[in-house]
Each structure stands twice: as C-alpha cells, then as structure tokens.
Design an enzyme around this catalytic site. Structure first.
Site, PDB file in Angstrom:
ATOM      1  N   SER A 145       0.861  -1.185   0.000  1.00 42.15           N
ATOM      2  CA  SER A 145       0.000   0.000   0.000  1.00 42.15           C
ATOM      3  C   SER A 145       0.897   1.235   0.000  1.00 42.15           C
ATOM      4  O   SER A 145       2.065   1.169   0.419  1.00 42.15           O
ATOM      5  CB  SER A 145      -0.877   0.006   1.259  1.00 42.15           C
ATOM      6  OG  SER A 145      -1.474   1.260   1.478  1.00 42.15           O
ATOM      7  N   TYR A 158      -1.759  -1.143  10.451  1.00 40.03           N
ATOM      8  CA  TYR A 158      -1.898  -1.493   9.044  1.00 40.03           C
ATOM      9  C   TYR A 158      -0.700  -0.969   8.254  1.00 40.03           C
ATOM     10  O   TYR A 158      -0.089  -1.700   7.466  1.00 40.03           O
ATOM     11  CB  TYR A 158      -3.195  -0.902   8.494  1.00 40.03           C
ATOM     12  CG  TYR A 158      -3.357  -0.978   6.996  1.00 40.03           C
ATOM     13  CD1 TYR A 158      -3.866  -2.127   6.394  1.00 40.03           C
ATOM     14  CD2 TYR A 158      -3.022   0.103   6.186  1.00 40.03           C
ATOM     15  CE1 TYR A 158      -4.020  -2.192   5.017  1.00 40.03           C
ATOM     16  CE2 TYR A 158      -3.177   0.050   4.808  1.00 40.03           C
ATOM     17  CZ  TYR A 158      -3.678  -1.105   4.229  1.00 40.03           C
ATOM     18  OH  TYR A 158      -3.832  -1.155   2.857  1.00 40.03           O
TER      19      TYR A 158
END
Length: 255
Positions: A145, A158
C-alpha cells in the site's frame, strides 16, 4: 522479438483474498491473460461466483475456502489442488485494516492485523518459495500500500504491516534471486474495495484524497490488475525487489 510476452498462458497462479476488490481484479486479469488460478478466500459463495467468472474466460479455477491465518491448511490444500503442476505465481493479496488511532489500538487489534497482513504473507511466501526453488523459477507478488511508504492519518498498525511487506519483498528477492524467483510488490492508493467503501462515501475525505492525487481521481481496479499481469509475466522477468506504486501520483506528495 523486442516486445516481451505479457501473456500468462497455461501458468498456475494462486491469489489470496481473490474474490473481492483488488484480489478479484487480479484473479480475472490473470485468467484473461491465459492463467489457471487457485483462489483462496473465506466465503464459499464468493468463491463459486468468482470461479464461474474465471471459467467463463476459458480457464480453470480451483477454490480453497480458508481464513488466511489458517496457512498450514492452505498449504496442504494447494498441494492437493496443483497435483504436481508448477506453481508459477503467488499473490499475497488478502489483508485487513482497523482504523484505530494509535492511542486506541488494542492488543487484540494488533495481533489480528499483524497475523493477517504480515505473518500469513511471510509463511505462505516461504511455502511458495520452497516450491518455486525446486522448479527453478517463479513469481511472488505482495500487495502492499502507499501506507507502507508514506504516513496515513489513521491505521498505524496497518501501515506498519504494509511497510514490512515492502521490506520483505526486498529481502526475499535478494535471497531467492539465485533460484530465478522474482519477488515484487504493488502499492495501491485508493481503489473501490471493501476496505475503502465507507471512506469513499465521505465527500470531505474523498476531496482530501483528490487534492493529494495528481490525476485527481480514484483508481479503477482494472488499472491495478495490469501491473500484476506485468510482474507475473515474462515481461517482468528482469524486475525483482521492487514496489510499483499504482497511486495516481499520490506518493509525490504524501498524505
């Protein structure tokens, strides 16, 4: 021939979390490019739906219904399904996020995100790498990401896991290059998925996203799957240890 082959004809690819969002887009793109697929997900109905879509494209689809944290069982099931076929591509896509601010992260949230996003990806990569080493070739693709590269407003755990995937990609590429195994990652920005669905309904949040995205729009899933096909195909044979950010230019700015 000067143009490398972007096809995946007769290859066998595994995609974790392959029934929704980014994972499904990659699954269908691989099938369209000629690959058979092993789809791993938790929901049997979603698996059968995606299996049907793959078969409509003329390719074989095999399904494994397990939570990604059940990786010992997943490895066993993959062995049964592939029946001695080479394992050409492995995509670590399955993941989760809990958008707690740092001071509110619980130990339960920590364990859940770390296990789902990082621990499982490592041990499944370990398995895939062992199989590919025996064959003398293979491609592993980790879905990271932009949050693994630049700071996000929330979701610190995350972001940590996605950063870890980028570093894992580099290390595995270094270790396994001598076995002709390519390990790369893709770093998406905002695409319409289950993880972003609620956020993309918030007009103010979307506007903040667009202000930091030079292309000034949310990505389309088909614009991400092409990067996966490239990395999985012979066109990506001389690329390893890299992270392709498919982000509309967001990483120019940070967020």
């Amino acid at each position: 021939m000067y143009l490398p082959d972007f096809r995946l004809d007769n290859k066998l690819a595994v995609i974790t979390g392959g029934t929704k969002g980014i994972g499904k887009a990659i699954t269908l793109a691989f099938a369209e490019s000629g690959s058979d697929v092993i789809i791993i997900a938790r929901n049997e109905k979603d698996l059968q739906q995606t299996k049907g879509e793959v078969e409509a494209l003329g390719r074989k689809a095999f399904t494994i219904c397990h939570d990604i944290n059940e990786y010992p069982q997943i490895k066993s099931e993959v062995e049964k399904v592939r029946e001695g076929r080479s394992l050409d591509v492995w995509v670590n896509n399955a993941g989760m996020n809990i958008r707690s601010e740092a001071e509110h992260v619980t130990e339960e949230e920590w364990d859940q995100i770390i296990s789902t996003n990082m621990r499982s990806a490592f041990f499944l990569s370990q398995y895939a790498g062992t199989v590919m080493k025996e064959a003398g070739k293979g491609k592993i693709i980790n879905i990271s990401s932009v949050g693994g590269h630049t700071a996000l407003r929330t979701g610190v755990v995350y972001a940590m896991t996605k950063s870890a995937l980028i570093q894992m990609t580099k290390n595995l590429a270094l270790e396994w290059g001598k076995y002709n195994i390519n390990v790369n990652a893709i770093g998406p920005w905002y695409f319409p998925t289950a993880l972003t669905e609620k956020l993309l309904l918030d007009k103010e949040y979307v506007q903040a996203i667009l202000e930091r995205t030079p292309l000034n729009r949310i990505g389309k899933l088909e614009e991400l799957s092409g990067a996966a096909v490239f990395l999985a195909s012979d066109a990506g044979n001389y690329m390893t240890g890299q992270t392709l950010f498919v982000d509309g230019g967001m990483t120019i700015y940070g967020f």
